[in-house]
Design a protein around this motif. Structure first.
Motif, PDB file in Angstrom:
ATOM      1  N   MET A  62       2.328   3.176   1.274  1.00 35.35           N
ATOM      2  CA  MET A  62       1.974   4.094   2.351  1.00 35.35           C
ATOM      3  C   MET A  62       0.501   4.463   2.326  1.00 35.35           C
ATOM      4  O   MET A  62       0.010   5.160   3.227  1.00 35.35           O
ATOM      5  N   LEU A  63      -0.203   4.008   1.310  1.00 33.98           N
ATOM      6  CA  LEU A  63      -1.661   4.125   1.281  1.00 33.98           C
ATOM      7  C   LEU A  63      -2.317   2.769   1.538  1.00 33.98           C
ATOM      8  O   LEU A  63      -3.281   2.665   2.298  1.00 33.98           O
ATOM      9  N   MET A  64      -1.770   1.715   0.888  1.00 35.53           N
ATOM     10  CA  MET A  64      -2.373   0.388   1.003  1.00 35.53           C
ATOM     11  C   MET A  64      -2.331  -0.141   2.430  1.00 35.53           C
ATOM     12  O   MET A  64      -3.356  -0.599   2.975  1.00 35.53           O
ATOM     13  N   LEU A  65      -1.179  -0.087   3.058  1.00 34.83           N
ATOM     14  CA  LEU A  65      -1.025  -0.705   4.379  1.00 34.83           C
ATOM     15  C   LEU A  65      -1.732   0.065   5.491  1.00 34.83           C
ATOM     16  O   LEU A  65      -2.414  -0.548   6.319  1.00 34.83           O
ATOM     17  N   PRO A  66      -1.626   1.400   5.550  1.00 29.70           N
ATOM     18  CA  PRO A  66      -2.437   2.100   6.556  1.00 29.70           C
ATOM     19  C   PRO A  66      -3.941   1.927   6.335  1.00 29.70           C
ATOM     20  O   PRO A  66      -4.699   1.816   7.309  1.00 29.70           O
ATOM     21  N   ALA A  67      -4.372   1.882   5.076  1.00 26.66           N
ATOM     22  CA  ALA A  67      -5.789   1.629   4.814  1.00 26.66           C
ATOM     23  C   ALA A  67      -6.182   0.244   5.304  1.00 26.66           C
ATOM     24  O   ALA A  67      -7.247   0.057   5.914  1.00 26.66           O
ATOM     25  N   GLY A  68      -5.326  -0.737   5.044  1.00 19.31           N
ATOM     26  CA  GLY A  68      -5.585  -2.081   5.561  1.00 19.31           C
ATOM     27  C   GLY A  68      -5.617  -2.086   7.079  1.00 19.31           C
ATOM     28  O   GLY A  68      -6.469  -2.763   7.691  1.00 19.31           O
TER      29      GLY A  68
END
Length: 428
Positions: A271-277
């Motif tokens: 939920m941090l990695m994908l929205p940041a991507g």
């Protein structure tokens, strides 16, 4: 003399009798049809959702379909949606996609729905990845699970081969690509028997998958680029230079993958990695425009409709932005494959070469750019040649591409691949 004759006879590879091959036909046909239906179904669902997200909703809100604001909102939102699936779905929608190639692992059945959902959301939302890797993984998992129950005495290794071949046949609309990939796999393995005996069942599955997809979707990769006529020495020089340039550019992304992947991995949570991507992809879309979104097949057709309609600088921008988008999407956790975005990158690179040096024919530039880029990104020689050739669909291009592949292959072989191990180090 008799001894020499006996030695030669014993060295001849025995062929498999027809009665041993016939029982594989029905399972192969079943796997081919089911695998193709899954691919077509997911693609169709994703296209319907894409129309809603990128046409119906922005039109209702009164914002531009591909405005900078809407592209950013959609890509971040897609990151959030896929992040939720990866976080909450059983099995977390499969392994880290940066660690998976076309040879998919056998996943438990409980993992497959989450992987399908994550793939459909990704395809509809705009990240620069294709459907091939996750759909192959889903079809392999289903084939092993269902095939092992329906035909328990069949060798377990046959089901992944059938599913992979069927999915590749459906993806490209022809069993040829599947046969080429499997022949490379067989060449790396210690297999007994004749090549066509080993290819019989997978090729049957690939043919069934290709026919099913063709009847339902009518896929075509021919870009209808202008004919370049009879190849000349200038075409040979151009195809070698552009293919090598594509290979070198692709290797830049390959070299960067462990570092970009490591940066996203430090965020630790989907939920941090994908929205940041998604946020990074939104910024890239603002820079490169809407053509740098999605898997790239429709966008390639748009580029090919007017090869002379953009400047070399515009094509260079599309090439670099799409390459960066592929790198980010493959690193941050979106479930998807790299072949189709790599085809877009190679196409834009080839058209850039054509715009920069008018003597480089558009068809030659595109096929050479795609060849070099695919060799670097996939490390699949036959598939790279096949895709580069079918985009142009001229017999004269094959000889040129075969020559160009030799130099490009020397630039990529033995070097890191665009796939990581579990510890984040590149596969060689």
């Amino acid at each position: 003399m008799v001894q020499d004759t006996e030695e030669r006879a014993s060295s001849v590879t025995p062929s498999t009798p027809a009665r041993a091959l016939l029982p594989a036909i029905l399972p192969a046909l079943a796997v081919g049809v089911i695998s193709s239906l899954i691919l077509v179904g997911v693609s169709a669902a994703a296209e319907e959702l894409q129309d809603v997200l990128w046409q119906t909703v922005p039109d209702a809100l009164g914002v531009g379909r591909y405005s900078v604001t809407w592209m950013f909102v959609m890509l971040v939102g897609t990151g959030v949606a896929v992040g939720l699936v990866v976080w909450k779905a059983p099995g977390h929608a499969g392994p880290d996609p940066a660690t998976v190639g076309l040879d998919a692992p056998v996943l438990p059945p409980a993992v497959l729905p989450g992987l399908l959902l994550a793939t459909a959301l990704m395809l509809a939302g705009g990240p620069s990845l294709g459907p091939e890797n996750p759909i192959i993984a889903v079809n392999v998992g289903l084939a092993v699970w269902l095939g092992g129950r329906a035909v328990p005495r069949a060798p377990g290794r046959i089901w992944p081969a059938l599913a992979e071949a069927a999915t590749l046949g459906a993806l490209f609309g022809t069993p040829v690509a599947a046969a080429l990939v499997i022949s490379e796999v067989l060449a790396r393995q210690e297999t007994r028997g004749l090549l066509w005996d080993n290819l019989f069942a997978p090729l049957t599955a690939a043919a069934a998958g290709a026919l099913t997809a063709s009847l339902l979707e009518h896929p075509s990769f021919d870009l209808n680029l202008p004919s370049f006529g009879r190849p000349g020495w200038a075409d040979l020089l151009a195809v070698v230079v552009v293919a090598c340039a594509g290979a070198l550019l692709g290797m830049c992304a390959v070299r960067a993958l462990p570092y970009v992947h490591g940066a996203f991995r430090r965020l630790r949570h989907p939920m941090l990695m994908l929205p940041a991507g998604g946020a990074v992809l939104g910024a890239l879309a603002a820079l490169g425009g809407h053509l740098t979104l999605f898997k790239g097949l429709d966008e390639i057709a748009e580029l090919a409709r007017d090869p002379d309609g953009r400047s070399a600088g515009e094509y260079a921008l599309l090439t670099l932005v799409k390459l960066a988008a592929l790198l980010v999407a493959a690193s941050c956790g979106f479930r998807g494959g790299r072949i189709f975005p790599a085809v877009f990158i190679g196409t834009a690179l080839g058209l850039c070469a054509h715009a920069l040096v008018p003597g480089v024919h558009a068809s030659v530039g595109v096929s050479a750019g795609v060849l070099g880029m695919l060799l670097a990104i996939t490390r699949q020689g036959w598939v790279s040649l096949f895709v580069a050739a079918v985009l142009v669909a001229e017999a004269g291009i094959l000889a040129l591409l075969c020559v160009a592949s030799l130099g490009a292959w020397l630039l990529v072989t033995g070097r890191p691949q665009m796939q990581l191990r579990e510890d984040g180090t590149p596969v060689r």
